[in-house]
Scaffold this motif. Structure first.
Motif, short mmCIF file in Angstrom:
data_model
loop_
_atom_site.label_atom_id
_atom_site.label_comp_id
_atom_site.label_asym_id
_atom_site.label_seq_id
_atom_site.Cartn_x
_atom_site.Cartn_y
_atom_site.Cartn_z
N ALA A 74 -11.86 -0.94 -0.55
CA ALA A 74 -10.47 -0.90 -0.11
C ALA A 74 -10.21 -1.94 0.96
CB ALA A 74 -10.12 0.50 0.40
N VAL A 75 -11.10 -2.05 1.93
CA VAL A 75 -10.95 -3.07 2.97
C VAL A 75 -11.11 -4.46 2.39
CG1 VAL A 75 -11.90 -3.93 5.14
CG2 VAL A 75 -11.69 -1.47 4.77
N ASN A 76 -12.04 -4.63 1.47
CA ASN A 76 -12.27 -5.94 0.86
C ASN A 76 -11.06 -6.39 0.04
OD1 ASN A 76 -13.67 -8.25 0.16
ND2 ASN A 76 -14.71 -7.30 -1.57
N PHE A 77 -10.41 -5.45 -0.64
CA PHE A 77 -9.26 -5.80 -1.46
C PHE A 77 -8.08 -6.24 -0.61
CE2 PHE A 77 -9.59 -4.13 -6.02
CZ PHE A 77 -10.94 -4.42 -6.06
N VAL A 78 -7.91 -5.65 0.57
CA VAL A 78 -6.76 -5.96 1.39
C VAL A 78 -6.97 -7.23 2.21
CG1 VAL A 78 -7.30 -4.80 3.58
CG2 VAL A 78 -4.96 -4.74 2.71
N ASP A 79 -8.16 -7.78 2.18
CA ASP A 79 -8.45 -9.01 2.94
C ASP A 79 -7.94 -10.21 2.17
OD1 ASP A 79 -9.45 -10.76 4.82
OD2 ASP A 79 -11.45 -10.82 3.93
N GLY A 80 -6.61 -10.42 2.20
CA GLY A 80 -6.02 -11.52 1.46
C GLY A 80 -5.12 -12.41 2.29
N LEU A 81 -4.77 -11.99 3.49
CA LEU A 81 -3.94 -12.79 4.39
C LEU A 81 -4.64 -12.93 5.73
CD1 LEU A 81 -0.36 -11.32 3.74
CD2 LEU A 81 -1.40 -13.33 2.69
N ASP A 82 -4.28 -13.96 6.46
CA ASP A 82 -4.90 -14.22 7.75
C ASP A 82 -4.65 -13.04 8.69
OD1 ASP A 82 -5.47 -16.61 6.62
OD2 ASP A 82 -3.99 -17.78 7.76
N GLY A 83 -5.73 -12.46 9.20
CA GLY A 83 -5.63 -11.40 10.18
C GLY A 83 -5.26 -10.04 9.62
N ASP A 143 -3.75 0.11 -2.44
CA ASP A 143 -3.88 -1.20 -3.07
C ASP A 143 -5.05 -1.22 -4.04
OD1 ASP A 143 -3.32 -3.82 -3.62
OD2 ASP A 143 -4.24 -4.64 -1.82
N LEU A 144 -6.15 -0.58 -3.66
CA LEU A 144 -7.32 -0.52 -4.54
C LEU A 144 -7.00 0.24 -5.82
CD1 LEU A 144 -10.38 -0.79 -5.11
CD2 LEU A 144 -10.71 1.29 -3.76
N ILE A 145 -6.35 1.40 -5.71
CA ILE A 145 -6.03 2.20 -6.89
C ILE A 145 -5.07 1.45 -7.81
CG2 ILE A 145 -4.96 4.34 -7.67
CD1 ILE A 145 -6.00 5.64 -5.10
N LEU A 146 -4.03 0.84 -7.22
CA LEU A 146 -3.06 0.11 -8.03
C LEU A 146 -3.71 -1.08 -8.73
CD1 LEU A 146 0.04 0.13 -5.64
CD2 LEU A 146 -0.30 1.47 -7.73
N ALA A 147 -4.64 -1.75 -8.04
CA ALA A 147 -5.31 -2.89 -8.66
C ALA A 147 -6.15 -2.45 -9.86
CB ALA A 147 -6.18 -3.61 -7.62
N ILE A 148 -6.88 -1.34 -9.71
CA ILE A 148 -7.70 -0.86 -10.82
C ILE A 148 -6.83 -0.46 -12.01
CG2 ILE A 148 -9.27 0.98 -11.53
CD1 ILE A 148 -10.42 0.97 -8.72
N VAL A 149 -5.74 0.26 -11.75
CA VAL A 149 -4.85 0.68 -12.83
C VAL A 149 -4.21 -0.54 -13.50
CG1 VAL A 149 -2.72 1.91 -13.34
CG2 VAL A 149 -4.40 2.92 -11.79
N ARG A 150 -3.77 -1.49 -12.70
CA ARG A 150 -3.11 -2.67 -13.24
C ARG A 150 -4.06 -3.49 -14.12
NH1 ARG A 150 -1.90 -4.47 -8.75
NH2 ARG A 150 -3.59 -5.96 -8.44
N ARG A 151 -5.26 -3.67 -13.69
CA ARG A 151 -6.19 -4.52 -14.43
C ARG A 151 -6.70 -3.83 -15.69
NH1 ARG A 151 -9.36 -6.27 -8.87
NH2 ARG A 151 -7.68 -7.57 -8.04
N THR A 152 -7.00 -2.55 -15.60
CA THR A 152 -7.46 -1.84 -16.79
C THR A 152 -6.32 -1.70 -17.81
OG1 THR A 152 -7.01 0.25 -15.64
CG2 THR A 152 -9.27 -0.59 -15.59
N TRP A 153 -5.09 -1.57 -17.37
CA TRP A 153 -3.95 -1.49 -18.28
C TRP A 153 -3.81 -2.78 -19.09
CZ3 TRP A 153 -0.83 2.40 -19.80
CH2 TRP A 153 0.35 2.06 -20.47
N ARG A 154 -4.17 -3.90 -18.46
CA ARG A 154 -4.10 -5.18 -19.15
C ARG A 154 -5.35 -5.49 -19.96
NH1 ARG A 154 -1.87 -8.83 -14.07
NH2 ARG A 154 0.21 -7.89 -13.93
N GLY A 155 -6.30 -4.58 -19.95
CA GLY A 155 -7.54 -4.82 -20.67
C GLY A 155 -8.51 -5.70 -19.93
#
Length: 456
Positions: free
Chosen positions: A157-166, A286-298
């Protein structure tokens, strides 16, 4: 409290002072991957910031071991050593990933092994409070599986949210501050020594994040990388495990009656402890939404894309700094709102305050392009982004403040016959800087998600 404050300050100072040399080492070592389609920074920036954060963790534990009141944590509990062992393993895996980009499944296996190392040394969930049932003791296998799952979920969860400075360091610092207040209250107010290790972990975690933030705020000069994001995720999970599964709720004796009634009435007290559903609720969502979004797209759940919450904020028009501040706001609202509710669940003012602040947060989300403008008489005293644009007088005034002649309206800079910028002039905003520093400038539109590369 003074010992915790001293530990926090030393951890922050060591992390801050070592981040600069670590940045130079990362540049020399070549830990500056090329910009990928999903990245929001504009030029290669060194990673390996987790090296400084790990040394700060070690310094904080070393100082705490020599303080009179905190030394008992190391004498009566093996949890600090378990944390250090797991942190060293997950940090080493992160360093290798920052340099060589190892496979996601290998990282997942390393995370599980690091969690298993902590379990073997005693940092595990022994029981869980269930509303209406009571304290449920876990078997060894149940305890191990639940502990490993919590560690892996929090790290990712922390790794997924590490996308912007700070963003990651700031949100984890906010979560650690709220968690420290709760753990310290359990330890100091009720005299439960089992909560002391969690208070120490939270104080050290705050120091790690505060020491790294000045180097990582936009424009970032260094990224923490996986060596830092996985490390702070593991420390946050360790604190949650220490209190949630080690403190017996019946020992607090807050209510009379049976143990079942005690746990049922103490549900608000345990809200801040149900990690990562409260103090890191935003990264977990964010982690849950990412997993659902990616698996929904195959796609694989580990496939990177530009669909994270912070990417969405940029897409709707928020600036980099504003998107980070909005994420800070929601993280603080959820963490401290749950903390306040655990202290006094009967107060309606707390609920009303959370509702009002939630409405304010929604307004901020719906006003991405709102920029306050200063009156004309105050334009000389505010930054250029708050001045009115569109008039020749305003342009001339800004040029005069900058010490340069205003360009003619009919001949813009760069046109034939117009004055050219001298070769020795300073680099403008938006231009590339040396050694990975990111400059400010106009934001380009985000690329299509199909062009997304690997994670940051």
């Amino acid at each position: 409290m003074r010992e915790y404050l001293l530990t926090l300050c030393i951890t922050a100072a060591v992390t801050y002072l070592l981040t600069g040399p670590v940045r130079k080492f990362a540049i020399v070592a070549g830990a500056m991957p090329e910009i990928r389609a999903r990245d929001v920074h504009r030029e290669p920036t060194p990673r390996l910031g987790g090296i400084a954060m790990f040394i700060g963790l070690c310094a904080g534990l070393l100082v705490a071991d020599h303080l009179p009141n905190l030394n008992e944590v190391f004498e009566k509990s093996n949890e600090p050593r378990a944390l250090l062992s797991g942190a060293a393993l997950i940090w080493l895996i992160g360093v290798l990933d920052d340099k060589f980009e190892i496979d996601a499944l290998i990282k997942l296996g390393g995370q599980m092994i690091a969690a298993g190392v902590m379990v073997v040394q005693g940092l595990t969930i022994l029981w869980i409070p269930v509303p209406g049932v009571g304290t449920v003791a876990l078997t060894q296998w149940q305890s191990t599986l639940l502990t490993v799952a919590l560690v892996v979920i929090t790290i990712n969860a922390v790794n997924f949210v590490d996308g912007l400075d700070g963003l990651a360091s700031g949100m984890v610092c906010i979560a650690a501050a709220a968690f420290f207040m709760y753990a310290y209250r359990v330890w100091y107010s009720y005299g439960i020594e089992a909560a002391a290790p969690a208070s120490l972990f939270a104080a050290i975690l705050m120091g790690m994040c505060l020491g790294f933030l000045p180097h990582n705020m936009h424009p970032a000069r260094i990224f923490m990388g996986d060596s830092g994001s996985m490390l702070i995720g593991l420390v946050l999970a360790a604190g949650a495990i220490s209190v949630t599964g080690q403190v017996d709720p019946d020992v607090m004796n807050l209510f009379s009656g049976s143990e079942r009634n005690t746990v049922h009435q103490m549900v608000p007290v345990y809200i801040p402890l149900l990690m990562p559903l409260t103090i890191i609720a935003i990264p977990a969502a964010d982690l849950i939404l990412a997993i659902v979004r990616r698996t929904w797209r195959g796609q694989s759940p580990f496939a990177a894309d530009r669909g994270h919450l912070h990417h969405r904020l940029l897409e709707v028009g928020h600036s980099h700094s504003r998107a980070v501040l909005i994420m800070y706001f929601w993280a603080a609202l959820i963490a401290f709102g749950a903390l306040a509710y655990s202290v006094n669940s009967a107060s309606m003012w707390i609920v009303l305050g959370v509702v009002v602040l939630s409405a304010v947060g929604l307004v901020l989300l719906l006003l991405p392009r709102f920029t306050p403008r200063a009156p004309r008489w105050a334009e000389r005293f505010v930054p250029p982004r708050y001045r009115r644009r569109g008039t020749a007088a305003a342009v001339a005034g800004q040029a005069a403040l900058a010490g340069a002649p205003a360009p003619a309206a009919a001949e813009p800079l760069g046109a034939p016959g117009a004055p050219q910028e001298p070769s020795g002039a300073p680099v403008r905003a938006g231009a590339a800087q040396a050694n990975g520093a990111t400059a400010l400038g106009a934001r380009t539109r985000l690329l299509d998600e199909r062009r997304a590369g690997s994670s940051r």
